[in-house]
Write a protein that holds these residues in place. Structure first.
Motif, PDB file in Angstrom:
ATOM      1  N   GLU A   1       0.523  -1.214  -0.001  1.00  0.00           N
ATOM      2  CA  GLU A   1       0.102  -0.513  -0.273  1.00  0.00           C
ATOM      3  C   GLU A   1       0.564   1.130   0.109  1.00  0.00           C
ATOM      4  OE1 GLU A   1      -2.520  -0.075   3.013  1.00  0.00           O
ATOM      5  OE2 GLU A   1      -3.429  -2.481   2.450  1.00  0.00           O
ATOM      6  N   ARG A   2       2.309   0.854   0.379  1.00  0.00           N
ATOM      7  CA  ARG A   2       3.283   2.657   0.648  1.00  0.00           C
ATOM      8  C   ARG A   2       4.590   1.878   1.027  1.00  0.00           C
ATOM      9  NH1 ARG A   2       4.907   2.316   5.124  1.00  0.00           N
ATOM     10  NH2 ARG A   2       3.602   2.492   6.777  1.00  0.00           N
ATOM     11  N   PRO A   3       5.416   2.897   0.520  1.00  0.00           N
ATOM     12  CA  PRO A   3       7.058   1.922   0.764  1.00  0.00           C
ATOM     13  C   PRO A   3       6.769   1.599   1.764  1.00  0.00           C
ATOM     14  CG  PRO A   3       7.204   4.391  -0.960  1.00  0.00           C
ATOM     15  CD  PRO A   3       5.656   3.938  -0.736  1.00  0.00           C
ATOM     16  N   MET A   4       7.791   0.723   2.784  1.00  0.00           N
ATOM     17  CA  MET A   4       8.333   0.743   3.332  1.00  0.00           C
ATOM     18  C   MET A   4       9.550   1.687   4.560  1.00  0.00           C
ATOM     19  SD  MET A   4      11.130  -1.551   5.052  1.00  0.00           S
ATOM     20  CE  MET A   4      10.119  -3.804   4.225  1.00  0.00           C
ATOM     21  N   SER A   5       8.621   2.736   5.223  1.00  0.00           N
ATOM     22  CA  SER A   5      10.025   3.691   5.902  1.00  0.00           C
ATOM     23  C   SER A   5      10.442   2.994   6.813  1.00  0.00           C
ATOM     24  CB  SER A   5       9.279   4.944   6.711  1.00  0.00           C
ATOM     25  OG  SER A   5       7.941   3.968   7.478  1.00  0.00           O
ATOM     26  N   ILE A   6      11.345   3.721   7.169  1.00  0.00           N
ATOM     27  CA  ILE A   6      12.667   3.814   8.669  1.00  0.00           C
ATOM     28  C   ILE A   6      11.813   3.145   9.598  1.00  0.00           C
ATOM     29  CG2 ILE A   6      14.809   4.353   9.973  1.00  0.00           C
ATOM     30  CD1 ILE A   6      15.551   6.076   7.167  1.00  0.00           C
ATOM     31  N   ARG A   7      11.164   3.979   9.512  1.00  0.00           N
ATOM     32  CA  ARG A   7      10.556   3.688  11.427  1.00  0.00           C
ATOM     33  C   ARG A   7       9.464   3.014  11.303  1.00  0.00           C
ATOM     34  NH1 ARG A   7       4.886   7.119  14.222  1.00  0.00           N
ATOM     35  NH2 ARG A   7       3.560   6.334  12.345  1.00  0.00           N
ATOM     36  N   ASP A   8       9.301   2.002  10.376  1.00  0.00           N
ATOM     37  CA  ASP A   8       8.301   0.375  10.428  1.00  0.00           C
ATOM     38  C   ASP A   8       9.381  -0.497  10.428  1.00  0.00           C
ATOM     39  OD1 ASP A   8       5.936   1.775   9.318  1.00  0.00           O
ATOM     40  OD2 ASP A   8       6.847   2.008   7.183  1.00  0.00           O
ATOM     41  N   LEU A   9      10.526  -0.645  10.210  1.00  0.00           N
ATOM     42  CA  LEU A   9      12.540  -0.819  10.778  1.00  0.00           C
ATOM     43  C   LEU A   9      12.184  -1.235  12.262  1.00  0.00           C
ATOM     44  CD1 LEU A   9      14.704  -0.431   7.588  1.00  0.00           C
ATOM     45  CD2 LEU A   9      12.839  -2.902   8.573  1.00  0.00           C
ATOM     46  N   LEU A  10      12.137   0.263  12.633  1.00  0.00           N
ATOM     47  CA  LEU A  10      12.663   0.634  13.814  1.00  0.00           C
ATOM     48  C   LEU A  10      11.240   0.406  15.083  1.00  0.00           C
ATOM     49  CD1 LEU A  10      13.980   4.138  14.043  1.00  0.00           C
ATOM     50  CD2 LEU A  10      14.783   1.772  14.823  1.00  0.00           C
ATOM     51  N   THR A  11      10.149  -0.060  14.326  1.00  0.00           N
ATOM     52  CA  THR A  11       9.074  -0.192  15.486  1.00  0.00           C
ATOM     53  C   THR A  11       8.614  -1.875  14.624  1.00  0.00           C
ATOM     54  OG1 THR A  11       7.049   0.852  13.693  1.00  0.00           O
ATOM     55  CG2 THR A  11       8.130   2.163  15.164  1.00  0.00           C
ATOM     56  N   HIS A  12       9.000  -2.435  14.351  1.00  0.00           N
ATOM     57  CA  HIS A  12       8.438  -3.519  13.390  1.00  0.00           C
ATOM     58  C   HIS A  12       7.315  -4.046  13.140  1.00  0.00           C
ATOM     59  CE1 HIS A  12      11.895  -5.770  15.262  1.00  0.00           C
ATOM     60  NE2 HIS A  12      11.850  -4.586  15.902  1.00  0.00           N
ATOM     61  N   GLN A  13       7.028  -2.784  12.252  1.00  0.00           N
ATOM     62  CA  GLN A  13       5.957  -2.835  11.639  1.00  0.00           C
ATOM     63  C   GLN A  13       6.380  -2.823   9.414  1.00  0.00           C
ATOM     64  OE1 GLN A  13       2.505  -0.229  13.077  1.00  0.00           O
ATOM     65  NE2 GLN A  13       4.380   0.499  13.890  1.00  0.00           N
ATOM     66  N   SER A  14       7.301  -3.589  10.068  1.00  0.00           N
ATOM     67  CA  SER A  14       7.597  -3.864   8.658  1.00  0.00           C
ATOM     68  C   SER A  14       7.083  -4.462   7.148  1.00  0.00           C
ATOM     69  CB  SER A  14       9.353  -3.321   8.446  1.00  0.00           C
ATOM     70  OG  SER A  14       9.669  -4.542   8.915  1.00  0.00           O
ATOM     71  N   GLY A  15       6.840  -5.582   7.665  1.00  0.00           N
ATOM     72  CA  GLY A  15       6.348  -6.600   6.784  1.00  0.00           C
ATOM     73  C   GLY A  15       7.270  -7.853   6.893  1.00  0.00           C
ATOM     74  N   LEU A  16       8.927  -7.390   7.788  1.00  0.00           N
ATOM     75  CA  LEU A  16       9.677  -8.571   7.051  1.00  0.00           C
ATOM     76  C   LEU A  16       9.130  -9.411   8.664  1.00  0.00           C
ATOM     77  CD1 LEU A  16      13.206  -6.387   7.055  1.00  0.00           C
ATOM     78  CD2 LEU A  16      11.796  -8.047   5.264  1.00  0.00           C
ATOM     79  N   THR A  17      10.331 -11.106   9.036  1.00  0.00           N
ATOM     80  CA  THR A  17       9.827 -11.794   9.357  1.00  0.00           C
ATOM     81  C   THR A  17      10.805 -12.654   9.995  1.00  0.00           C
ATOM     82  OG1 THR A  17       8.059 -13.759  10.371  1.00  0.00           O
ATOM     83  CG2 THR A  17       8.734 -13.835   8.470  1.00  0.00           C
ATOM     84  N   TYR A  18      11.167 -13.946  10.887  1.00  0.00           N
ATOM     85  CA  TYR A  18      11.767 -14.664  11.030  1.00  0.00           C
ATOM     86  C   TYR A  18      12.017 -15.684  11.049  1.00  0.00           C
ATOM     87  CZ  TYR A  18      15.093 -11.278  14.854  1.00  0.00           C
ATOM     88  OH  TYR A  18      15.705 -10.542  15.414  1.00  0.00           O
ATOM     89  N   GLY A  19      12.936 -16.822  10.181  1.00  0.00           N
ATOM     90  CA  GLY A  19      12.488 -18.158  10.099  1.00  0.00           C
ATOM     91  C   GLY A  19      11.719 -18.656  10.922  1.00  0.00           C
ATOM     92  N   PHE A  20      12.746 -18.697  12.528  1.00  0.00           N
ATOM     93  CA  PHE A  20      12.252 -19.205  13.615  1.00  0.00           C
ATOM     94  C   PHE A  20      10.736 -18.832  14.030  1.00  0.00           C
ATOM     95  CE2 PHE A  20      13.602 -15.460  16.225  1.00  0.00           C
ATOM     96  CZ  PHE A  20      12.644 -15.521  16.524  1.00  0.00           C
ATOM     97  N   MET A  21       9.863 -17.866  13.625  1.00  0.00           N
ATOM     98  CA  MET A  21       8.700 -17.810  13.452  1.00  0.00           C
ATOM     99  C   MET A  21       7.371 -19.402  13.742  1.00  0.00           C
ATOM    100  SD  MET A  21       8.177 -15.265  15.255  1.00  0.00           S
ATOM    101  CE  MET A  21       8.499 -13.668  14.775  1.00  0.00           C
ATOM    102  N   ASN A  22       8.017 -20.242  12.055  1.00  0.00           N
ATOM    103  CA  ASN A  22       7.334 -21.580  11.899  1.00  0.00           C
ATOM    104  C   ASN A  22       5.347 -20.986  11.748  1.00  0.00           C
ATOM    105  OD1 ASN A  22       8.812 -23.552  11.307  1.00  0.00           O
ATOM    106  ND2 ASN A  22       9.263 -22.425  13.921  1.00  0.00           N
ATOM    107  N   ARG A  23       5.656 -19.919  11.062  1.00  0.00           N
ATOM    108  CA  ARG A  23       3.970 -19.604  10.918  1.00  0.00           C
ATOM    109  C   ARG A  23       3.345 -19.415   9.635  1.00  0.00           C
ATOM    110  NH1 ARG A  23       1.475 -14.220  10.963  1.00  0.00           N
ATOM    111  NH2 ARG A  23       3.134 -13.780  10.259  1.00  0.00           N
ATOM    112  N   THR A  24       4.416 -18.914   8.103  1.00  0.00           N
ATOM    113  CA  THR A  24       3.572 -18.685   6.990  1.00  0.00           C
ATOM    114  C   THR A  24       4.609 -19.121   5.973  1.00  0.00           C
ATOM    115  OG1 THR A  24       5.597 -17.021   6.955  1.00  0.00           O
ATOM    116  CG2 THR A  24       3.090 -16.758   8.047  1.00  0.00           C
ATOM    117  N   ASN A  25       4.287 -19.362   4.434  1.00  0.00           N
ATOM    118  CA  ASN A  25       5.561 -19.481   3.555  1.00  0.00           C
ATOM    119  C   ASN A  25       6.563 -18.762   3.450  1.00  0.00           C
ATOM    120  OD1 ASN A  25       3.165 -22.069   3.486  1.00  0.00           O
ATOM    121  ND2 ASN A  25       2.336 -21.277   2.190  1.00  0.00           N
TER     122      ASN A  25
END
Length: 396
Positions: A115-139
């Motif tokens: 919907e919009r580009p990722m911002s630096i604040r998204d990274l600092l607040t974990h609202q980036s859309g990235l994840t961790y491999g150990f989550m074992n939750r999604t594809n």
């Protein structure tokens, strides 16, 4: 503080965790108004070698690295190097065409535009859309595991950023919260913006000013004897050896400067960092961050002042969700009653995978650091129990 009531910490940890064999050892520090009021070591730093926890023991602090890296990036914010709403692709051009997951499995993903580009604040607040491999939750996190993006032989920050440029995000940036490799990318931005490697930058601008002589991504040969063993929780409230200091990857130059979880530190070192934050950005005359910048960082930056349950898509965190928001690198308590744990609105901090934890309560001018080495951090509810004991020792 009532020192007799603080003694309940050692009594509780011994009775509930050390004697039953749930934890190998631990060290706890409590400070108020700039003075250490409680510091106690108990149990073993290395069960196999029968070595007791000492004040200079070195611990893998894992995600307690995140606040350090976040402070580093915000130092550069104070120099006008970037703005929080800057798109990340301004500094990482290969991320200009990031997409959002719709369906499929790696490497055959069906994606859509964010919907919009990722911002630096998204990274600092974990609202980036990235994840961790150990989550074992999604594809998507399955792709992280397949590509070994949580670390491993030959992994570097540069490779992480390159691989992520080709993987979809789990959600459109800013639309949800998910614990992730975001802070590793924050560390990469520190490198891009400063022109220094992350280890060099932290050494020069955080560790050296504060006198943190034992904090680094690699334990030097002459300090290996001080490195604690790390243990893994086993069913039945037991643990087994997870990382032997004699053979640990933390004792070798491994190339992955993980701003999200790579540091080893000591109690005295992390206390200097935490006390600098409690002192509104400075310790013993060395200022690492401005007062207003730190106030900004410890605000709740989740949309609509929501807490984590309102925006989180995953179940993993280093803090209980209820009554907690998230700032620029820390969790922030927003509702004490809802959190069901004693404390104050505005309390902030974070924890690490090996059950380490710290919090700072500006209202009470209080801080706590708890160091141990047991993976995962969700094994026991020690953090909440310590808050109950420590807040119960406040008498004025």
């Amino acid at each position: 503080m009532d020192t007799q009531r603080l003694e309940r910490i050692a009594t509780h940890l011994d009775r509930a965790y050390l004697q039953p064999g749930k934890l190998p050892g631990a060290m706890t520090l409590v400070a108020r108004r700039g003075e250490i009021t409680y510091l106690h070591s108990q149990g073993l730093m290395d069960v196999e070698r029968n070595k007791p926890v000492q004040r200079d023991t070195l611990f893998r602090i894992y995600s307690m690295t995140k606040p350090v890296t976040s402070i580093a990036l915000m130092q550069l914010y104070e120099q006008g190097r970037f703005l929080l709403d800057d798109p990340v692709h301004k500094y990482i051009p290969s991320w200009a065409k990031l997409r959002v997951y719709k369906s499929g499995i790696h490497p055959q993903f069906l994606t859509t535009a964010p919907e919009r580009p990722m911002s630096i604040r998204d990274l600092l607040t974990h609202q980036s859309g990235l994840t961790y491999g150990f989550m074992n939750r999604t594809n998507v996190d399955a792709a992280y595991r397949a590509l070994k993006l949580d670390g491993g032989t030959g992994h570097t920050l540069e490779r992480l950023v390159d691989e992520l440029s080709r993987l979809p995000l789990e959600f459109s940036p800013g639309s949800a919260w998910n614990y992730s490799v975001s802070t590793d990318v924050v560390g990469y931005l520190v490198q891009v913006l400063s022109g220094m490697t992350l280890d060099e930058y932290l050494a020069e601008h955080v560790f050296k000013p504060l006198g943190m002589i034992d904090t680094a991504f690699t334990v030097p040969t002459d300090k290996i004897e001080r490195l604690a063993a790390c243990y893994q929780y086993q069913p039945g409230d037991q643990f087994s050896l997870q990382d032997d200091p004699a053979h640990s990857a933390f004792t070798r130059a491994h190339g992955y400067l993980s701003g999200g979880g790579g540091l080893v530190s000591s109690m005295d070192d992390y206390y200097r960092f935490a006390q600098a934050l409690a002192n509104r950005g400075e310790y013993q005359g060395a200022r690492i961050i401005g007062r207003k910048t730190l106030e900004f960082m410890r605000m709740n930056h989740l949309p609509g002042n929501q807490d984590l349950p309102g925006v989180s898509v995953g179940a993993f965190s280093e803090t209980p969700y209820e009554g907690s928001g998230f700032g620029l690198g820390f969790s922030v308590k927003t509702d004490v009653a809802k959190s069901q744990t004693n404390g104050s609105v505005g309390e902030y901090g974070w924890g690490g995978m090996a059950s380490t934890n710290f919090f700072i309560d500006p209202q009470e001018d209080l801080l706590m650091i708890f160091l141990t080495q047991l993976i995962p951090s969700s094994s026991y509810q020690i953090r909440q129990e310590l808050r109950a004991i420590i807040n119960g020792a406040l008498v004025d």
